[in-house]
Structure formats: C-alpha cells, structure tokens
Design a protein around this motif. Structure first.
Motif, PDB file in Angstrom:
ATOM      1  N   ILE A  25      36.313  34.200  42.039  1.00 32.29           N
ATOM      2  CA  ILE A  25      34.874  33.564  41.685  1.00 32.29           C
ATOM      3  C   ILE A  25      34.240  33.802  40.365  1.00 32.29           C
ATOM      4  N   SER A  26      34.444  35.073  39.898  1.00 34.29           N
ATOM      5  CA  SER A  26      33.448  35.566  38.770  1.00 34.29           C
ATOM      6  C   SER A  26      34.246  35.912  37.505  1.00 34.29           C
ATOM      7  N   CYS A  27      35.500  35.639  37.588  1.00 35.00           N
ATOM      8  CA  CYS A  27      36.398  35.626  36.327  1.00 35.00           C
ATOM      9  C   CYS A  27      37.564  34.731  36.180  1.00 35.00           C
ATOM     10  N   ASP A  28      38.467  34.936  35.319  1.00 33.44           N
ATOM     11  CA  ASP A  28      39.644  33.801  35.105  1.00 33.44           C
ATOM     12  C   ASP A  28      40.921  34.333  35.784  1.00 33.44           C
ATOM     13  N   LYS A  29      40.974  35.444  36.530  1.00 37.85           N
ATOM     14  CA  LYS A  29      41.979  35.964  37.389  1.00 37.85           C
ATOM     15  C   LYS A  29      42.443  34.793  38.120  1.00 37.85           C
ATOM     16  N   PRO A  30      43.829  34.552  38.252  1.00 36.55           N
ATOM     17  CA  PRO A  30      44.428  33.667  39.172  1.00 36.55           C
ATOM     18  C   PRO A  30      44.624  34.046  40.486  1.00 36.55           C
ATOM     19  N   ALA A  31      45.003  33.078  41.414  1.00 34.10           N
ATOM     20  CA  ALA A  31      45.313  33.503  42.838  1.00 34.10           C
ATOM     21  C   ALA A  31      46.553  34.495  42.738  1.00 34.10           C
ATOM     22  N   SER A  32      47.395  34.360  41.865  1.00 32.49           N
ATOM     23  CA  SER A  32      48.601  35.343  41.635  1.00 32.49           C
ATOM     24  C   SER A  32      48.455  36.568  41.149  1.00 32.49           C
TER      25      SER A  32
END
Length: 198
Positions: free
Chosen positions: A94-101
C-alpha cells in the motif's frame, strides 16, 4: 440336572496374534501370558496418554486464566494481521510500488498506528498489506500510504479514520470473540486461495 455351558472360542485381542482360544475366565481376552502382558502394557499406555492429555488441558486452562487483557489483544491482533495479509494477497504494498509477487516479508500496516489510535487497531479500513521495509523502517511510509488508501477505500472513510477519537477499550470477552471470528475467516480465505491455485 443343569449342564455347565462350554465357553465359546474367542480370538486374541492382541493385533499381532489374533489366535483362536477357549478362555479360562469369561473376561479373558488373551490367549497366552505373553499376550496378557501386551494387553496390560497397551492399557497402561492408554491411561498414561489420557492422564497426559488431561494434564495438558488443565495447564492450558490455567494459562488462559493468567492472560492479561494485553495478552488477549496481542493474540487477536496477530490473527487479524494474518487475515489482512490474506485479504490483500493479490495486492502489492500500500505504501510503495512492490507488487504482490515480491518475495520479501509482508506486514499488516496500520494507517493510524496502534500507539496513536489504539481504538482503531482492529478496524479493517485502518489495516492494509505492506512490505516489511515500508512498515518497519519507514513507519508506514505515510506520504504514499494516504493517497493510495484514499484510492482504495474512498476519501470519506480516510477522513473518518483521521478524525475518529472515539476511545474504546476492548474487554477480554470481545477480544476472544474477535480472535475466534477472524481465525475462522482466515481458514476460509486460505481454503479459497488454495482452490484458486489448484
């Protein structure tokens, strides 16, 4: 004149033996002294296990009675955190661009922290999946968290979270119910995720 009834043949109760024999006494369930020793040992082992089980149950009950409200709150929080991570499993941080993977550790991040707003610690609008870096090292990375939370749940709900000062103290029965309800929800979500993966 009454004739004594001949005892019927029985099978030995020892699983590895199962020999047929005529009992000397009506209660006899073994064919030989060796099998009698095996049965006695099995009964003793069953009694020992039963006693140990009762002892564990008693210890569990005593430990439960010693738990404080804070202990119950911590347990409920752990279950709800797990639920939020499962609920948001398909979403990135929710706070950065890290994807679910992303392969790192996922946390449950509170928009308003537990220290600042303990009354909102179990509010699902206030809880979202976050990467460990944003949650632990950047204190939730609030500057990015807020606009993404607005996009996720809407501005009215975010404003409600920010303005809410309704200080509620959760009692132990409520915390126990909360833990039980969300443990059940976690099991259902995990089952659904496994079905979708298969």
């Amino acid at each position: 004149m009454l004739v004594a009834k001949q005892p019927r043949a029985k099978k030995c109760r020892v699983a590895s033996c199962r020999a047929s024999f005529v009992p000397a006494q009506p209660f006899q369930t073994w064919c030989s002294p060796d099998c009698a020793v095996v049965i006695i040992r099995q009964r003793q082992e069953k009694q020992r296990k039963s006693f140990a089980q009762r002892e564990r149950r008693d210890i569990k009950v005593r430990k439960e009675k010693l738990k404080s409200r804070a202990d119950h709150a911590k347990e409920a929080q752990a279950v709800i955190n797990r639920y939020v991570r499962l609920r948001d499993a398909h979403l990135g941080c929710i706070s950065c661009d890290k994807p679910a993977s992303w392969g790192g550790q996922w946390h449950c991040s509170h928009f308003r922290s537990v220290g600042a707003a303990a009354h909102l610690r179990f509010n699902l609008w206030n809880m979202n999946k976050s990467c460990s870096q944003c949650n632990a090292h950047l204190s939730g990375n609030i500057m990015v968290y807020r606009p993404r939370l607005v996009a996720k749940i809407g501005p009215e709900k975010v404003e409600w979270l920010e303005c809410n000062q309704n200080l509620v103290r959760h009692d132990i029965p409520y915390l126990k119910r909360l833990k039980a309800v969300f443990a059940k929800k976690c099991r259902r979500l995990e089952a659904r995720i496994q079905c979708n993966a298969a």
